[in-house]
Design a protein around this motif. Sequence first.
Motif, PDB file in Angstrom:
ATOM      1  N   GLU A 144      46.538  43.553  26.513  1.00  0.00           N
ATOM      2  CA  GLU A 144      47.749  42.827  26.239  1.00  0.00           C
ATOM      3  C   GLU A 144      47.161  41.469  25.718  1.00  0.00           C
ATOM      4  O   GLU A 144      47.897  40.946  24.904  1.00  0.00           O
ATOM      5  CB  GLU A 144      48.538  42.501  27.447  1.00  0.00           C
ATOM      6  N   ALA A 145      46.120  41.013  26.011  1.00  0.00           N
ATOM      7  CA  ALA A 145      45.506  39.801  25.423  1.00  0.00           C
ATOM      8  C   ALA A 145      45.078  40.101  23.921  1.00  0.00           C
ATOM      9  O   ALA A 145      45.574  39.044  23.145  1.00  0.00           O
ATOM     10  CB  ALA A 145      44.260  39.382  26.251  1.00  0.00           C
ATOM     11  N   ALA A 146      44.519  41.249  23.623  1.00  0.00           N
ATOM     12  CA  ALA A 146      44.256  41.182  22.364  1.00  0.00           C
ATOM     13  C   ALA A 146      45.688  41.647  21.357  1.00  0.00           C
ATOM     14  O   ALA A 146      45.600  41.185  20.159  1.00  0.00           O
ATOM     15  CB  ALA A 146      43.707  42.702  22.156  1.00  0.00           C
ATOM     16  N   LEU A 147      46.581  42.187  21.859  1.00  0.00           N
ATOM     17  CA  LEU A 147      47.906  42.287  21.034  1.00  0.00           C
ATOM     18  C   LEU A 147      48.341  40.824  21.003  1.00  0.00           C
ATOM     19  O   LEU A 147      48.832  40.553  19.837  1.00  0.00           O
ATOM     20  CB  LEU A 147      48.773  43.020  21.921  1.00  0.00           C
ATOM     21  N   ALA A 148      48.502  39.999  22.156  1.00  0.00           N
ATOM     22  CA  ALA A 148      48.986  38.753  21.989  1.00  0.00           C
ATOM     23  C   ALA A 148      48.175  37.891  20.644  1.00  0.00           C
ATOM     24  O   ALA A 148      48.882  37.231  19.737  1.00  0.00           O
ATOM     25  CB  ALA A 148      48.872  38.065  22.956  1.00  0.00           C
ATOM     26  N   ALA A 149      47.009  38.137  20.878  1.00  0.00           N
ATOM     27  CA  ALA A 149      46.100  37.433  19.817  1.00  0.00           C
ATOM     28  C   ALA A 149      46.421  37.961  18.390  1.00  0.00           C
ATOM     29  O   ALA A 149      46.510  37.105  17.547  1.00  0.00           O
ATOM     30  CB  ALA A 149      44.603  37.799  19.908  1.00  0.00           C
ATOM     31  N   VAL A 150      46.482  39.201  18.128  1.00  0.00           N
ATOM     32  CA  VAL A 150      46.782  39.776  16.934  1.00  0.00           C
ATOM     33  C   VAL A 150      48.204  39.104  16.429  1.00  0.00           C
ATOM     34  O   VAL A 150      48.311  38.725  15.211  1.00  0.00           O
ATOM     35  CB  VAL A 150      46.912  41.065  16.789  1.00  0.00           C
ATOM     36  N   LEU A 151      49.058  39.241  17.064  1.00  0.00           N
ATOM     37  CA  LEU A 151      50.538  38.802  17.020  1.00  0.00           C
ATOM     38  C   LEU A 151      50.666  37.231  16.585  1.00  0.00           C
ATOM     39  O   LEU A 151      51.289  36.908  15.526  1.00  0.00           O
ATOM     40  CB  LEU A 151      51.415  39.302  17.704  1.00  0.00           C
ATOM     41  N   GLU A 152      49.903  36.567  17.401  1.00  0.00           N
ATOM     42  CA  GLU A 152      49.899  34.909  17.290  1.00  0.00           C
ATOM     43  C   GLU A 152      49.262  34.680  15.903  1.00  0.00           C
ATOM     44  O   GLU A 152      49.588  33.971  15.148  1.00  0.00           O
ATOM     45  CB  GLU A 152      49.235  34.452  18.271  1.00  0.00           C
ATOM     46  N   THR A 153      47.918  35.460  15.461  1.00  0.00           N
ATOM     47  CA  THR A 153      47.152  35.257  14.177  1.00  0.00           C
ATOM     48  C   THR A 153      48.160  35.427  13.147  1.00  0.00           C
ATOM     49  O   THR A 153      48.120  34.795  12.262  1.00  0.00           O
ATOM     50  CB  THR A 153      45.903  36.072  14.188  1.00  0.00           C
ATOM     51  N   ILE A 154      48.796  36.472  13.206  1.00  0.00           N
ATOM     52  CA  ILE A 154      49.733  37.012  12.214  1.00  0.00           C
ATOM     53  C   ILE A 154      50.871  35.869  12.083  1.00  0.00           C
ATOM     54  O   ILE A 154      50.884  35.409  10.731  1.00  0.00           O
ATOM     55  CB  ILE A 154      50.276  38.635  12.438  1.00  0.00           C
ATOM     56  N   THR A 155      51.491  35.599  12.870  1.00  0.00           N
ATOM     57  CA  THR A 155      52.471  34.556  13.054  1.00  0.00           C
ATOM     58  C   THR A 155      52.255  33.308  12.364  1.00  0.00           C
ATOM     59  O   THR A 155      52.725  32.828  11.395  1.00  0.00           O
ATOM     60  CB  THR A 155      53.176  34.291  14.054  1.00  0.00           C
TER      61      THR A 155
END
Length: 169
Positions: free
Chosen positions: A98-109
Amino acid sequence: MMSVRSSIFLFVIASVALLNVASCFTSSTAPSLITNRRALASRRNSGRPMYAVAKKTKKTTKKTKKTAKKSDAPETFKKAEFVSSIAEKTGFTKADSEAALAAVLETITEEVALGKRISLLGFGTFKLSYRKARKGRNPKTGEEIDIKESFSPSFSASKAFKEKVNPDR
């Protein structure tokens, strides 16, 4: 005694009168009888005709969007299921996934908001699209309005992703 000619004439006039009355009741914009007693009494006293023009009513037809039937609709893959799937495939714990997914989505955003284009080979491209200012119309009133310029994030699927989604092509 009436002649045949005058009886035919009376028949024709009666038929035309009946047709006019019948068309009044079948036409949606034709006059209709007043059924309210008070309105009927006021009409009698006012000297106006006993028939009133029918009120135009709005048709209550709902415009339905064309959507897939429930049996054809794809199942929603929620975030918790997505995190579980990542955890199974990577061997991470669900919290790490979940932390990895949140990091990816935040970076993309963040990067797309800065105007950068993010290209992931085999998946697609995230980018910021510009929409220039234009004139539009208020659908209720028909009044012309100004629509401001805006930016909108967009995603374009890669060729490999499109082929995976459409295997029969």
